[in-house]
Design a protein around this motif. Sequence first.
Motif, PDB file in Angstrom:
ATOM      1  N   HIS A   5     -20.029  61.794  47.743  1.00  0.00           N
ATOM      2  CA  HIS A   5     -18.917  61.976  46.810  1.00  0.00           C
ATOM      3  C   HIS A   5     -18.787  63.450  46.446  1.00  0.00           C
ATOM      4  CE1 HIS A   5     -16.234  60.063  43.644  1.00  0.00           C
ATOM      5  NE2 HIS A   5     -16.245  61.331  43.273  1.00  0.00           N
ATOM      6  N   HIS A   7     -15.712  66.819  45.935  1.00  0.00           N
ATOM      7  CA  HIS A   7     -14.299  67.196  45.852  1.00  0.00           C
ATOM      8  C   HIS A   7     -14.116  68.555  46.515  1.00  0.00           C
ATOM      9  CE1 HIS A   7     -13.122  63.950  42.974  1.00  0.00           C
ATOM     10  NE2 HIS A   7     -14.400  64.016  42.661  1.00  0.00           N
ATOM     11  N   GLU A  97     -11.009  58.210  44.660  1.00  0.00           N
ATOM     12  CA  GLU A  97     -11.687  57.337  43.737  1.00  0.00           C
ATOM     13  C   GLU A  97     -10.685  56.642  42.845  1.00  0.00           C
ATOM     14  OE1 GLU A  97     -14.121  59.484  40.607  1.00  0.00           O
ATOM     15  OE2 GLU A  97     -13.479  61.232  41.748  1.00  0.00           O
ATOM     16  N   HIS A 158     -19.510  55.026  42.022  1.00  0.00           N
ATOM     17  CA  HIS A 158     -20.095  56.356  42.113  1.00  0.00           C
ATOM     18  C   HIS A 158     -20.536  56.842  40.725  1.00  0.00           C
ATOM     19  CE1 HIS A 158     -18.025  60.033  40.678  1.00  0.00           C
ATOM     20  NE2 HIS A 158     -17.049  59.210  40.411  1.00  0.00           N
ATOM     21  N   ASP A 208     -20.642  64.896  43.422  1.00  0.00           N
ATOM     22  CA  ASP A 208     -19.428  64.932  42.602  1.00  0.00           C
ATOM     23  C   ASP A 208     -19.019  66.391  42.344  1.00  0.00           C
ATOM     24  OD1 ASP A 208     -17.230  63.839  41.364  1.00  0.00           O
ATOM     25  OD2 ASP A 208     -18.250  63.276  39.514  1.00  0.00           O
TER      26      ASP A 208
END
Length: 262
Positions: A5, A7, A97, A158, A208
């Motif tokens: 996960h 970005h 997500e 997550h 994340d």
Amino acid sequence: MFDSHCHLADEAFEADREAVVARAREAGLLGALCIVDAGEPRELQVARELSAAWPAVRFALGIHPHHAAAYDSRVGEVGTIVGRALEALPRAAAVGEIGLDYHYDFSPKPAQQAVLRAQVTLALDRRLPIVVHARQSESDVLDIVDEVGRGAVGGVFHCYTGGVDLARRVVDAGFHLGFGGIVTFPRAHDVRDVARQVPLDRVLIETDCPYLAPVPHRGKRNEPAWVTFVAETLATLHGVSVEELIEVTSRNFKRLFGPVGA
Ligand SMILES: [Zn+2]
Ligand SMILES: [Zn+2]
């Protein structure tokens, strides 16, 4: 090792995305799941470039619960918007997500729920796993997934921060749990307690990033290479070697998001 996960298409990486990817590969990452906002054309474009620069990257596309309010008057279009985004990217491997965030409540709950329903329906149609963002809402997410997904939709919750009993329900519903930098925070005893009890074949590691950098980088911009600190902490919690933790979580990643070549 995979970061399940991140970005990477976020503007936080605009100036040095290539260097960030290079450091990830040097750290031993064989791939990652990059989360992309399906309603942001700019992010989609960056994701396409990223896909060319790092072919092992897989993508999850969806509308985050924080942004649900913007779709409240056109929930009927959500499936089309996210569906098109999935088609626009090679190696789209999940819807996400998506979820419910009752902690921040940036969007009214009914809007969050309607947007989640539309995207679980899409995941069911496309036979794709979902990447769930749930904060103080795990039970409602499970109810919606159960009602709409009819037992056929799986994926990952997550950055899991719920309790042990809910974690058991999440696992029983066929889902994985993702753990990130929070497990390294000194005061996060509750999250570590849960992480210790989740069967390893349902655990994923994540950053994340750019958020939630693990100790010893806490407070800085996070990046995929630092998922190693999460792996080390989880290995200690489970009493296994880092190598074993990486092997099991990599297998979990590939089972969920498909085979990945470096
Ligand atoms: Zn999230
Ligand atoms: Zn995220």
